[in-house]
Write an enzyme that holds these catalytic residues in place. Structure first.
Site, PDB file in Angstrom:
ATOM      1  N   GLY A 216      22.931  46.261  41.930  1.00  0.00           N
ATOM      2  CA  GLY A 216      22.166  46.851  40.433  1.00  0.00           C
ATOM      3  C   GLY A 216      20.814  46.979  40.519  1.00  0.00           C
TER       4      GLY A 216
ATOM      5  N   GLY B  50      26.728  47.317  46.206  1.00  0.00           N
ATOM      6  CA  GLY B  50      27.810  45.671  46.581  1.00  0.00           C
ATOM      7  C   GLY B  50      28.899  46.461  47.629  1.00  0.00           C
TER       8      GLY B  50
ATOM      9  N   LYS C 263      32.475  56.364  40.874  1.00  0.00           N
ATOM     10  CA  LYS C 263      32.571  56.747  39.266  1.00  0.00           C
ATOM     11  C   LYS C 263      31.242  57.757  39.568  1.00  0.00           C
ATOM     12  CE  LYS C 263      34.393  54.535  35.527  1.00  0.00           C
ATOM     13  NZ  LYS C 263      34.452  53.290  34.280  1.00  0.00           N
TER      14      LYS C 263
ATOM     15  N   ARG D 116      22.591  34.167  49.949  1.00  0.00           N
ATOM     16  CA  ARG D 116      21.070  33.884  48.945  1.00  0.00           C
ATOM     17  C   ARG D 116      20.186  32.932  48.875  1.00  0.00           C
ATOM     18  NH1 ARG D 116      24.414  36.763  43.872  1.00  0.00           N
ATOM     19  NH2 ARG D 116      23.660  38.968  43.773  1.00  0.00           N
TER      20      ARG D 116
HETATM   21  P1  AMP Z   1      31.338  51.977  43.659  1.00  0.00           P
HETATM   22  O1  AMP Z   1      31.483  50.253  43.120  1.00  0.00           O
HETATM   23  O2  AMP Z   1      31.359  52.633  42.682  1.00  0.00           O
HETATM   24  O3  AMP Z   1      30.189  51.746  44.434  1.00  0.00           O
HETATM   25  O4  AMP Z   1      32.732  51.290  43.810  1.00  0.00           O
HETATM   26  C1  AMP Z   1      33.654  51.296  44.917  1.00  0.00           C
HETATM   27  C2  AMP Z   1      35.077  51.148  45.099  1.00  0.00           C
HETATM   28  O5  AMP Z   1      35.475  52.506  45.148  1.00  0.00           O
HETATM   29  C3  AMP Z   1      35.983  50.579  46.109  1.00  0.00           C
HETATM   30  O6  AMP Z   1      36.503  49.370  45.482  1.00  0.00           O
HETATM   31  C4  AMP Z   1      36.479  51.447  46.567  1.00  0.00           C
HETATM   32  O7  AMP Z   1      38.198  51.264  46.815  1.00  0.00           O
HETATM   33  C5  AMP Z   1      36.631  52.867  45.464  1.00  0.00           C
HETATM   34  N1  AMP Z   1      36.935  53.704  46.357  1.00  0.00           N
HETATM   35  C6  AMP Z   1      36.167  54.893  47.087  1.00  0.00           C
HETATM   36  N2  AMP Z   1      36.808  55.721  47.189  1.00  0.00           N
HETATM   37  C7  AMP Z   1      38.140  55.835  46.646  1.00  0.00           C
HETATM   38  C8  AMP Z   1      38.934  57.269  46.287  1.00  0.00           C
HETATM   39  N3  AMP Z   1      38.867  58.100  47.103  1.00  0.00           N
HETATM   40  N4  AMP Z   1      39.996  56.652  45.445  1.00  0.00           N
HETATM   41  C9  AMP Z   1      39.499  55.579  44.238  1.00  0.00           C
HETATM   42  N5  AMP Z   1      39.081  54.749  44.876  1.00  0.00           N
HETATM   43  C10 AMP Z   1      38.381  54.099  45.801  1.00  0.00           C
END
Ligand code: AMP
Length: 398
Positions: free
Chosen positions: A378, A355, A199, A35
């Site tokens: 974000g 991220g 999610k 950064r």
């Molecule tokens: P996000 O911050 O929503 O983009 O989520 C990223 C996180 O989702 C990472 O740390 C991944 O390890 C997790 N992730 C990806 N695929 C899966 C899965 N099938 N089950 C559980 N966690 C997951």
């Protein structure tokens, strides 16, 4: 966008909001200069013109006012080194002494203000606080894309105290906005969005927005299982948001109605525990046995997604395809990154944002082989969701 190129800073004091929210180790040394390095082009342009700089940033999330751990004094030497100038420091961003220091700055000199978030007024977007900050400079420059989705005092509110001729964006902001704009509004077709991560609930708005922009939306990662369950699949213990099953069905229907290809994985690498030491097997994604959980997309999905990616001319990637932090479950994410690199070589414009997909691209040392890696997760998502950001609007408003 009006950038620092449109202003000549000779004998002007620029008060610049930058993102110096950098990681520090236990000795308070900066462990990642990304950064700071990203900001130097904007800052050097102002100094080379013969201007002076008052730098404002936040660091971390201090809750109780001034805290040594979150003091920006720890980064003074790193910023001095990056700019080749000895940076002065003001221990209170709106203290009397700070104003004395900023008013005495000579051409070529730089003053860094203490962490803005030591004042609650910063995050509240307090107008009085913003007005005080505005007194530090003749020109306001915003180059903090990472916080451009916040209507904080320094990121948006203080812009109103400068007339149109005396406020502008830095290069980081301008490049970020130009790259998102290229993807969303001037995209060459086909445009493929790859959305993964944990999610569905975090990504609903972005998927909905992309429905009116993209030709293909690939869904991977933990969020895919909510879609699979909604369609009647058996997903075992895989990640699932039961309160989003209806939403998932609606998104599938919406894509059909709009003629968009919503690509879901057909197979998964499953494990008997959330661990790199777990037993694993590859199965159809809608036939996961009880007590097993899907932690990556399987080889058929990787191949099918790869076909779509490699035939795309515009690509947006947010969120990993699996738990790529563990080697047994990284294949889907790793191959997606390589497929994006291949598509980029064939002339596609690829934007990586958010991220964890940025972390993935860095893990495989591919950051310089894609078109653009966004610095603000974000902010990027919110820009796509809302079509605008408070930090951008504040400067563009007449
Ligand atoms: P996000 O911050 O929503 O983009 O989520 C990223 C996180 O989702 C990472 O740390 C991944 O390890 C997790 N992730 C990806 N695929 C899966 C899965 N099938 N089950 C559980 N966690 C997951």
């Amino acid at each position: 966008m009006k950038t620092v190129d449109t202003i000549h800073f000779k004998n002007k004091r620029a008060v610049v909001r930058i993102d110096f929210n950098v990681p520090l180790n236990e000795q308070f040394e900066v462990t990642d200069l990304t950064r700071i390095n990203a900001a130097t082009a904007t800052l050097k342009k102002i100094l080379n013109d013969g201007g002076s700089l008052v730098l404002m940033s936040h660091l971390g999330r201090p809750k109780e006012g001034p805290t040594n751990k979150y003091s920006l004094k720890h980064i003074v030497s790193a910023v001095s080194k990056a700019l080749g100038v000895t940076v002065q420091f003001a221990t209170d961003c709106i203290g009397e002494e700070a104003f004395q220091q900023s008013s005495q700055l000579k051409s070529g000199e730089v003053l860094l203000l203490e962490n803005l978030r030591f004042y609650k007024e910063e995050e509240k977007g307090d107008v009085g606080f913003a007005q005080k900050l505005s007194k530090h400079g003749d020109v306001y420059v915003n180059d903090a894309f990472g916080t451009a989705h916040r209507a904080h005092a320094s990121t948006a509110v203080m812009a109103q105290f400068f007339d149109a001729a005396n406020k502008c964006f830095g290069y980081v902001m301008a490049n970020e906005v130009a790259s998102i704009d290229k993807v969303l509004n001037q995209s060459e077709r086909p445009f493929t969005a790859i959305i993964g991560g944990a999610k569905v609930s975090d990504k609903i708005l972005i998927i909905e927005q992309l429905m009116s922009k993209a030709d293909n939306i690939i869904i991977g990662g933990g969020m895919a299982f909510t879609f699979i369950k909604a369609m009647g699949g058996q997903i075992g213990k895989s990640l699932c948001e039961d309160d989003r099953l209806q939403t998932a069905l609606e998104l599938i229907e919406k894509a059909k109605a709009k003629g968009i290809q919503l690509a879901l994985p057909s197979d998964a690498v499953i494990a008997d525990a959330f661990s790199n030491d777990a037993n694993t097997q590859t199965v159809a994604i809608n036939q996961i046995p009880d007590n097993w959980l899907g932690l990556d997309i399987g080889p058929k999905s990787i191949a099918a997604f790869g076909e779509i990616i490699k035939n795309s001319k515009t690509i947006l990637w947010n969120g990993p395809m699996g738990v790529f932090e563990m080697s047994k479950f990284e294949a889907g994410t790793k191959q997606a990154a390589y497929d994006i690199v291949d598509a980029t070589k064939l002339g596609a414009f690829s934007l990586i944002g958010g991220g964890d997909s940025v972390a993935a691209v860095n893990k495989y040392h591919l950051a310089d082989k894609v078109s653009y890696v966004s610095t603000g997760g974000g902010a990027l998502l919110e820009y796509i969701e809302q079509g605008s950001l408070p930090g951008v609007e504040a400067i563009e408003k007449k």
